[in-house]
Design an enzyme around this catalytic site. Structure first.
Site, PDB file in Angstrom:
ATOM      1  N   GLY A 171      83.655  89.759  47.182  1.00  0.00           N
ATOM      2  CA  GLY A 171      83.173  88.979  48.317  1.00  0.00           C
ATOM      3  C   GLY A 171      84.285  88.193  48.983  1.00  0.00           C
ATOM      4  N   ARG A 189      48.225  87.396  40.883  1.00  0.00           N
ATOM      5  CA  ARG A 189      49.547  87.840  41.316  1.00  0.00           C
ATOM      6  C   ARG A 189      50.480  86.667  41.601  1.00  0.00           C
ATOM      7  NH1 ARG A 189      48.208  91.897  46.228  1.00  0.00           N
ATOM      8  NH2 ARG A 189      50.349  92.611  45.970  1.00  0.00           N
ATOM      9  N   GLY A 213      50.482  93.660  55.003  1.00  0.00           N
ATOM     10  CA  GLY A 213      51.308  94.326  56.001  1.00  0.00           C
ATOM     11  C   GLY A 213      52.365  93.428  56.593  1.00  0.00           C
ATOM     12  N   THR A 254      72.952  91.957  38.793  1.00  0.00           N
ATOM     13  CA  THR A 254      74.135  92.732  38.406  1.00  0.00           C
ATOM     14  C   THR A 254      75.376  91.862  38.230  1.00  0.00           C
ATOM     15  OG1 THR A 254      73.278  94.636  39.619  1.00  0.00           O
ATOM     16  CG2 THR A 254      75.592  94.687  39.020  1.00  0.00           C
ATOM     17  N   GLU A 307      77.977  88.700  37.565  1.00  0.00           N
ATOM     18  CA  GLU A 307      78.129  87.816  36.399  1.00  0.00           C
ATOM     19  C   GLU A 307      77.534  88.463  35.146  1.00  0.00           C
ATOM     20  OE1 GLU A 307      80.037  85.178  36.124  1.00  0.00           O
ATOM     21  OE2 GLU A 307      80.574  85.635  38.186  1.00  0.00           O
TER      22      GLU A 307
END
Length: 701
Positions: free
Chosen positions: A194, A354, A422, A443, A445
């Site tokens: 980065g 949920r 939607g 992903t 570190e």
């Protein structure tokens, strides 16, 4: 035929069908049984909230921090906008005399990584922690003045999680007292870095130190990569941007390769290990574990950051679910002003199932994040005194928790997006780009599956020590405690006979501790007694790491509520937080039910009681839902979501944002003349007689 391409599409100024989102959210807020502001202050402190409001006012009024066009920009525009934000923030910090916390809050509120993000998060901290006094003057001080813009170049095209496998070399040249950086293969190219693509002029480069013919493994070097005069790459360096990504496109992730590139001896970061000038003699660090400190620090803060990710996603989804109405529940019709209205989707049990556990998870991560930061500071002080006794447990826990909590967060963000139906598919929801930009957390570190192996190694080592009587019990090491309890009674059974019994904190902790210990014991037996290979056990190794870290999340939540004196004085708030802690624990047990059953602690008939208690908790927490996400105190500027607005004006916001879509600022799309008009004109000519006949027939009628 002509068109005015400067006309914008405007929606008619109509009100949404009532009751409005504003009224519905206001009504929801009357249901809360606790003081929302008090809960916000409990989580953040009043001082932090005041700082946030101060910083927010500045950012909302400055064009450089405007988010209005964020969802419409090309990649080049995103990078340019991010750079302008970085530059302006540096200026504002000086103008407003902001301290470090103010600056952190500003970056938090802007909620989008930029080319300077790695400069602040990796380059500067590394220079602070791993340099000598001389190097601080040479590298750190210019970096703090932004004369040097840096990045952290570790990951390579062919190696990421396996740092020991990095290929880039740094060979000491005694004749010139220099190091020669070299990329020997294509896969040795530094990749994903980065800030490297276009912004950085310096980099911390992790390279294999080779001195006197010996490979000493990866070490950090501070390396100038571009000219300070014209920003061109220096001779011997190939550098550029890796291209568009799934998300995170406001950051110029880059690649770099070195062709026998020479750097001075002082570029080797030498606080812990050194290479003697001239002789090239390598001096080891005083303790090999010192390098763990930075990793623990970063991972502890990632765990703390998970709470913001969960808070943002649930705030948007809960508010929208309270406003969005679908269908009439014939058995329990909803009424407003004595008229039957459609049911807010938050009233449906499946929507609660949920979303409400995700709220509970956000609070769980808050308490564990705080504990991880506390333990990091405690360990840092101990290490300064030469005491490394806390480090192993903290390193293992931070690794496993980083893996578990970031996985929890990314799954919850997607669940919240889907729960918005939607409209969740629209960028205007605030959840689509958020998901894309948060995803790298699983992903970087440390890959989440690789990290669980670090945790499991520690758990198995500790188990062996407990068996051998070598483990010391400590208030800071709960691993030894739950393993000891298991070994004292490996046939223990859950005593629950009613669904309400599952609300007992001691029962919950016993269940999680037993399940984790059972899994560790089974893996140890397979490896130690039956000769199973590590690779063949990786699935179970992942499970024991997950079980251990879920125990930690549950325990930190429960223990904090029991121990915090300020909470004991606020009964309404304590009641709601206890409901959340129970929901988090029991919903987790339900998801991992097979492991609790296989361990033998939970019996099949008890699983029915457990499931019923989860549903009962949803019903108890439902009236508190909007107040609980309001307590996260996330301003609309931060959320940047049409669906998650505090005022509930969802449909007004959706249409306003659609009006800003660049395609709606012209009546004819680019390509009309070439790709659409020829077919239409041909059709007009072919159908002219028919059209004229229809016109005549219509006139007669």
């Amino acid at each position: 035929m002509s068109f005015d391409n400067n006309i914008s599409t405007k929606f008619p100024k109509l009100a949404p069908k009532g009751p409005s989102g504003e009224l519905l959210l206001a009504h929801e807020r009357t249901k809360g049984s606790f003081d929302v502001n008090e809960l916000s202050k409990f989580m953040y402190t009043e001082e932090w909230l005041q700082k946030m409001n101060k910083v927010l006012k500045v950012m909302e009024s400055d064009p450089a921090f405007d988010k209005t066009n964020r969802y419409y920009l090309s990649r080049e525009e995103k990078i340019a906008t991010s750079l302008r934000k970085d530059k302006r923030l540096i200026e504002v910090v000086k103008e407003q005399n902001w301290d470090e916390v103010d600056t952190q809050i500003a970056n938090f509120l802007y909620d989008q990584s930029s080319p300077f993000t790695l400069h602040y998060n990796m380059f500067v901290p590394t220079l602070k922690n791993q340099t000598t006094d001389e190097q601080k003057k040479l590298f750190l001080e210019p970096a703090l003045r932004h004369e040097f813009i840096g990045c952290y170049a570790q990951t390579e095209l062919g190696h990421g999680s396996n740092v020991q496998g990095l290929e880039t070399t740094a060979t000491y040249i005694p004749e010139t007292n220099e190091f020669e950086l070299h990329s020997p293969t294509l896969t040795s190219a530094k990749w994903w870095i980065g800030g490297l693509g276009k912004a950085a002029n310096h980099a911390i480069v992790m390279a294999r130190l080779v001195t006197n013919g010996k490979d000493m493994g990866p070490h950090p070097f501070c390396v100038q990569i571009r000219s300070l005069e014209d920003h061109h790459p220096l001779p011997g360096i190939t550098v550029g941007d890796i291209g568009p990504k799934f998300g995170f496109n406001t950051v110029d992730n880059g690649f770099i390769m070195f062709d026998h590139y020479r750097i001075p001896h002082v570029a080797f970061l030498a606080k812990y290990s050194q290479v003697k000038p001239g002789s090239g003699e390598y001096i080891k660090p005083p303790n090999a574990k010192l390098s763990y400190g930075t990793m623990v620090f970063v991972r502890a803060h990632i765990v703390m950051g998970v709470r913001y990710a969960l808070a943002k996603a649930t705030t948007i989804a809960i508010r929208y679910s309270a406003v969005r109405q679908q269908f009439v529940d014939a058995t329990n019709p909803k009424k407003w002003d004595n008229k039957v209205i459609e049911t807010p989707v938050l009233d449906y049990t499946m929507q609660q199932y949920r979303l409400l556990p995700a709220i509970a998870a956000a609070y769980a991560c808050f308490f564990t994040g705080c504990e991880m930061i506390r333990l990091y500071n405690l360990n840092h002080e101990a290490m300064q005194q030469g005491n490394f006794s806390l480090l192993a447990d903290l390193h293992a826990s931070s690794s496993g928790l980083k893996s578990l909590t970031t996985t929890m967060a990314i799954e919850a963000i997607e669940d919240c997006r889907r729960a918005c139906g939607g409209h969740g598919y629209s960028m205007f929801s605030g959840l689509g780009q958020f998901y894309q930009d948060y995803l790298p957390n699983v992903t970087w570190e440390g890959d989440n599956y690789i990290l669980t192996q670090q945790t499991a190694r520690y758990l198995l080592k500790t188990f062996r020590h407990v068996i051998a009587g070598k483990a010391e019990k400590s208030e800071y090491n709960q691993t030894v405690t739950y393993l000891s309890h298991y070994l004292e009674n490996p046939q223990a059974k859950c005593p629950a006979t009613t669904s309400a019994d599952f609300l007992n904190p001691e029962l919950i902790l016993s269940a999680f501790g037993f399940r984790a210990a059972y899994g560790i014991a089974q893996v140890a037996e397979q490896i130690d007694r039956h000769g199973r290979s590590w690779n063949s056990m990786l699935v179970e190794i992942n499970r024991i790491s997950r079980a251990h870290c879920q125990y930690m999340l549950v325990r930190n939540f429960i223990v904090t509520l029991q121990a915090d004196e300020s909470l004991s004085k606020n009964k309404p708030m304590l009641r709601v937080l206890r409901l959340l802690s129970s929901l988090f624990a029991l919903h987790t047990m339900e998801k991992e039910l097979s492991e609790f059953l296989v361990s033998g602690y939970l019996q099949p008939e008890q699983s029915i009681l457990l499931k019923q208690q989860v549903i009962d908790l949803l019903e108890a927490i439902r009236p508190e839902a909007v107040s609980l996400v309001d307590a996260f105190a996330l301003p609309d500027y931060f959320l940047h979501s049409a669906l998650g607005r505090y005022d509930g004006k969802v449909y007004e916001a959706m249409t306003e944002m659609a009006e800003r879509e660049p395609l709606n600022h012209t009546l004819v799309v680019d390509g009309y003349e070439e790709c659409i008009k020829p077919f239409v004109i041909k059709g007009l000519k072919n159908n002219k007689p028919l059209l004229e006949n229809n016109t005549t027939q219509t006139a007669k009628l």
